[in-house]
Motif scaffolding. Structure first.
Motif, PDB file in Angstrom:
ATOM      1  N   VAL A  87       0.718   4.306  -2.886  1.00 15.89           N
ATOM      2  CA  VAL A  87       0.382   5.694  -2.546  1.00 15.89           C
ATOM      3  C   VAL A  87       1.519   6.634  -2.933  1.00 15.89           C
ATOM      4  N   PHE A 138       1.632   7.047  -6.715  1.00 19.33           N
ATOM      5  CA  PHE A 138       0.534   7.912  -7.128  1.00 19.33           C
ATOM      6  C   PHE A 138       0.891   9.381  -6.926  1.00 19.33           C
ATOM      7  N   ALA A 139       1.393   9.712  -5.732  1.00 15.32           N
ATOM      8  CA  ALA A 139       1.702  11.109  -5.419  1.00 15.32           C
ATOM      9  C   ALA A 139       2.814  11.648  -6.309  1.00 15.32           C
ATOM     10  N   GLY A 157      -0.499   2.240  -8.705  1.00 20.69           N
ATOM     11  CA  GLY A 157      -0.532   3.600  -8.173  1.00 20.69           C
ATOM     12  C   GLY A 157      -0.024   4.618  -9.170  1.00 20.69           C
ATOM     13  N   GLY A 177      -2.153   7.700 -10.835  1.00 22.22           N
ATOM     14  CA  GLY A 177      -1.678   9.076 -10.780  1.00 22.22           C
ATOM     15  C   GLY A 177      -1.568   9.697 -12.158  1.00 22.22           C
ATOM     16  N   LEU A 198       0.821  -1.211   0.000  1.00 19.94           N
ATOM     17  CA  LEU A 198       0.000   0.000   0.000  1.00 19.94           C
ATOM     18  C   LEU A 198       0.856   1.263   0.000  1.00 19.94           C
ATOM     19  N   TYR A 199       1.935   1.263   0.799  1.00 16.61           N
ATOM     20  CA  TYR A 199       2.795   2.444   0.848  1.00 16.61           C
ATOM     21  C   TYR A 199       3.361   2.750  -0.538  1.00 16.61           C
TER      22      TYR A 199
END
Length: 376
Positions: free
Chosen positions: A17, A20-21, A199, A203, A13-14
């Motif tokens: 994320v 994505f960012a 991710g 993004g 998950l990390y």
């Protein structure tokens, strides 16, 4: 089982994320750089965009994948080879986006990129067939087979990248599906990298969905295709599970079908396979009146239905200990039939099979009547 693995590997998950960012924040800067360098897709008879759009978005995708991968993956073995190969695939694509490469040079670069993970142990050394069990594959067969598979998937994703958001959405669905499957098989590194890909794709869609402000270009298509192919070998194909053999192909069925139809059409008309045209599935959707948004969403749903069938095959216990479970079997069959029905619907809707399609016959009659009226 998946949730237990996820709790023990929160990096899945990390990584998604963070990817994505990074891609959301970095893509506008890459788009500005592409404009300055002249790496821009300008409208022409084949392209769909009606204004100049910068490409090289694959650089933002690669950097968004690279940073969390360096933070969370074990780089002492196979994952290092995958990242090195992805870097070369991205460079080959970026050069093609910027200056253009001949098909032979581009293919050579793809083969070089695909050969690198094999040197680090990411190649198909055994597969498990139903009723036959585990089949060990010697290196002189497994390595070339893996290279061909990786190069094929790279080009399939590249062929698919012709509609705003289409390739990014399909690769995002594939990445998320691979992450879940790899977690269930106890393969944390492929799961982390697949989630990172998902991710990054999500993004990039922030800037790439219609109306797109940037294209991923060959740099993004080759990077994503390379990584998806490599993690499917690393995390799925090299397992002792019989059912896993078909899952990567099922998840990638949409780009496989698109490429198959396009290649068959070009061979039928005696055109080189690498010649660009408007015969892809997404072009067919536009030709029958779909908007870009609707066409992309329909193909995403198609891909998701096939991914759902793959996940159901893996997780619904329809057969255990040699016994079939009726309710679970019906559930898997229903999900599989939905995916098959959706595929048949798309084939029918896009007039790929014309003999059985009354819409085509009616349209042909109307066109023939119109020609007769004009000649009269």
């Amino acid at each position: 089982m998946v949730f237990d693995e996820l709790r023990s590997s929160p990096e899945v998950l990390y990584g998604a994320v963070i990817a994505f960012a990074i891609v959301v924040l970095l893509t506008p800067a890459v788009g500005g750089m592409a404009r300055l360098l002249g790496a821009v897709d300008r409208p022409d008879a084949r392209r769909i965009n009606r204004r100049p759009i910068p490409r090289l978005g694959g650089l933002a995708i690669f950097l968004g994948i690279l940073v969390p991968a360096l933070a969370f993956l074990d780089l002492s073995g196979e994952s290092r080879g995958v990242l090195l190969g992805a870097a070369i695939a991205t460079v080959v694509g970026a050069v093609d986006d910027f200056r253009g490469l001949s098909p032979s040079v581009k293919l050579f670069g793809q083969v070089v990129a695909a050969s690198i993970p094999c040197a680090f142990g990411v190649w198909i050394d055994h597969v498990t067939f139903p009723f036959l069990g585990v089949l060990d594959i010697p290196a002189w067969i497994g390595m070339p087979l893996s290279v061909v598979f990786i190069v094929a998937v790279m080009n399939m994703v590249n062929f698919l990248d012709g509609l705003d958001g289409l390739a990014a959405g399909v690769c995002g669905i594939a990445g998320a599906t691979y992450a879940i499957l790899a977690l269930s098989l106890g393969k944390p590194d492929p799961a982390i990298l697949s989630a990172i890909v998902a991710g990054a794709c999500l993004g990039f869609l922030r800037h790439n969905f219609f109306p797109a402000r940037i294209f991923m270009g060959d740099s993004g298509a080759l990077c994503l295709g390379f990584i998806l192919a490599a993690v499917s070998i690393q995390g799925l194909l090299k397992t002792a599970s019989t059912v896993v053999l078909v899952l990567p192909l099922l998840v990638l069925a949409v780009p496989i079908m698109d490429t198959s139809f396009v290649v068959a059409r070009r061979l039928k008309h005696s055109r080189p396979i690498y010649t660009a045209d408007r015969s892809h599935l997404h072009h067919r959707f536009l030709n029958i009146g779909f908007s870009q948004r609707r066409a992309a969403a329909t193909m995403w749903l198609w891909c998701a239905s096939l991914a759902g069938a793959a996940l159901a095959t893996r997780f619904v216990p329809f057969r255990e200990g040699g016994s079939w479970h009726p309710l679970e079997t019906l559930a898997v069959a229903a999900i599989g039939l939905f995916a098959v029905a959706f595929s048949v619907y798309v084939v029918y809707l896009l007039e790929i099979v014309k003999l059985a399609n009354p819409r085509v016959r009616r349209r042909d009659r109307e066109q023939e009547d119109a020609r007769e009226r004009m000649s009269a």
